[in-house]
Design an enzyme around this catalytic site. Sequence first.
Site, mmCIF file in Angstrom:
data_model
loop_
_atom_site.group_PDB
_atom_site.id
_atom_site.type_symbol
_atom_site.label_atom_id
_atom_site.label_comp_id
_atom_site.label_asym_id
_atom_site.label_seq_id
_atom_site.Cartn_x
_atom_site.Cartn_y
_atom_site.Cartn_z
ATOM 1 N N HIS A 76 0.851 -1.202 0.000
ATOM 2 C CA HIS A 76 0.000 0.000 0.000
ATOM 3 C C HIS A 76 0.881 1.244 0.000
ATOM 4 C CE1 HIS A 76 -4.024 1.889 1.254
ATOM 5 N NE2 HIS A 76 -3.165 2.899 1.281
ATOM 6 N N HIS A 101 1.224 4.894 -2.283
ATOM 7 C CA HIS A 101 0.757 5.758 -3.387
ATOM 8 C C HIS A 101 1.982 6.359 -4.073
ATOM 9 C CE1 HIS A 101 -3.478 5.782 -1.955
ATOM 10 N NE2 HIS A 101 -2.882 5.530 -0.807
ATOM 11 N N HIS A 152 -9.657 1.506 -0.429
ATOM 12 C CA HIS A 152 -9.555 2.101 0.900
ATOM 13 C C HIS A 152 -10.934 2.009 1.563
ATOM 14 C CE1 HIS A 152 -5.878 3.696 -0.716
ATOM 15 N NE2 HIS A 152 -5.621 4.437 0.331
ATOM 16 N N GLU A 209 -10.985 3.451 7.253
ATOM 17 C CA GLU A 209 -9.978 4.356 7.817
ATOM 18 C C GLU A 209 -10.762 5.461 8.541
ATOM 19 O OE1 GLU A 209 -7.798 6.555 4.872
ATOM 20 O OE2 GLU A 209 -6.213 7.173 6.258
ATOM 21 N N ASP A 232 1.865 3.922 3.129
ATOM 22 C CA ASP A 232 0.841 4.806 2.562
ATOM 23 C C ASP A 232 1.476 5.944 1.740
ATOM 24 O OD1 ASP A 232 -1.787 5.397 2.075
ATOM 25 O OD2 ASP A 232 -2.255 6.139 4.086
ATOM 26 N N ASP A 233 1.854 7.035 2.396
ATOM 27 C CA ASP A 233 2.468 8.193 1.731
ATOM 28 C C ASP A 233 3.640 8.655 2.599
ATOM 29 O OD1 ASP A 233 0.089 8.707 -0.236
ATOM 30 O OD2 ASP A 233 -0.834 8.680 1.743
HETATM 31 ZN ZN LIG Z 1 -3.699 4.995 1.087
#
Ligand SMILES: [Zn+2]
Length: 327
Positions: free
Chosen positions: A12, A14, A192, A195, A273-274
């Site tokens: 996961h 991005h 997603h 969350e 994630d980021d």
């Molecule tokens: Zn994400």
Amino acid sequence: MNLKSLPKIELHLHLEGAAPANFIKNLATQKHIDVSKIFNQLGQYQFDNFKHFLSVYEAATTVLQSPDDFYKLTKCVLEECAKNHVVYVETFVSPEFCGGNDIVSWKEYLSAICEASEESEASFGIISRGIATCIRHLGPNSAKDTAKCAVETGGEWLVGFGMAGDETFGQAKDYVYSFDLAREAGLKLTSHAGEWGGSESVRSTVNQLGVQRVGHGVQSINDDELIQSLIEQQIVLEVCPGSNVFLGLYPDLQSHPIKTLRDRGVMVTVSTDDPPFFQTSMDQEYESLASCFGWSEDDFLELNRVALDAAFCDKKTKEKIAKMFKF
Ligand SMILES: [Zn+2]
């Protein structure tokens, strides 16, 4: 235990969200675009909450304007992954940000990304694959265009279709058409959910969109029935603890449900994630989990085994990755 040298699988990540702040800043300077307001005085991305994060994220992507920009971005991101001993990564990439969901442009962007992926594998041994990702808050029509781009270009590198963006926008059923289209074309699916949207969001995403994996999914912790069904259906959660804590979903890692979910039998994996947005890295995630929950090398090996099983790449690629772990 030296967690740093452990091989890692990340499911996961991005691609645009992995752009280091300096990378975006330099590109902005070259193109005479002013994005100074998205950075703080230390030069890091700055935002106050999730909605603000999304707008900063979108502002950062405005400097990524050509296939060559994405070529450079992919090289930069994969090199960073390799430094963290990530041996296999799946990156979300949005055709929306690669030529505005136009199939001809998307093919040019994708070809540049694939070239960078091949070169990075040759240089650093890192294997990467892609998941074309629609942006939920841009609505179902935009998602359909993204799905069409994905369907046209699915293959060895592009192996999945997913959905990111604001989970509280619309309902899962609004996106059924796009996920059906992608599934029929042989793409694997993730979205997603759970969350910001609660356990009901996970339930509808799994039941209506037919995904094999859920991005985050941590809100499932409040719903015993859902936990049971995730276990029965062998749904894998792409958990990003550092991201959740940074965005204030949990006050600290101790309060994060990843351990409880895993102890109860849910299949969990670990991702960033980021990373530059949340000031994290795969090394840092592993170290934090080890010191907070006492996870050992065997625990991380098990997490990676789950991740490898849940990876969207083909069997031959999985066998190649398995050898790096001596599974
Ligand atoms: Zn994400």
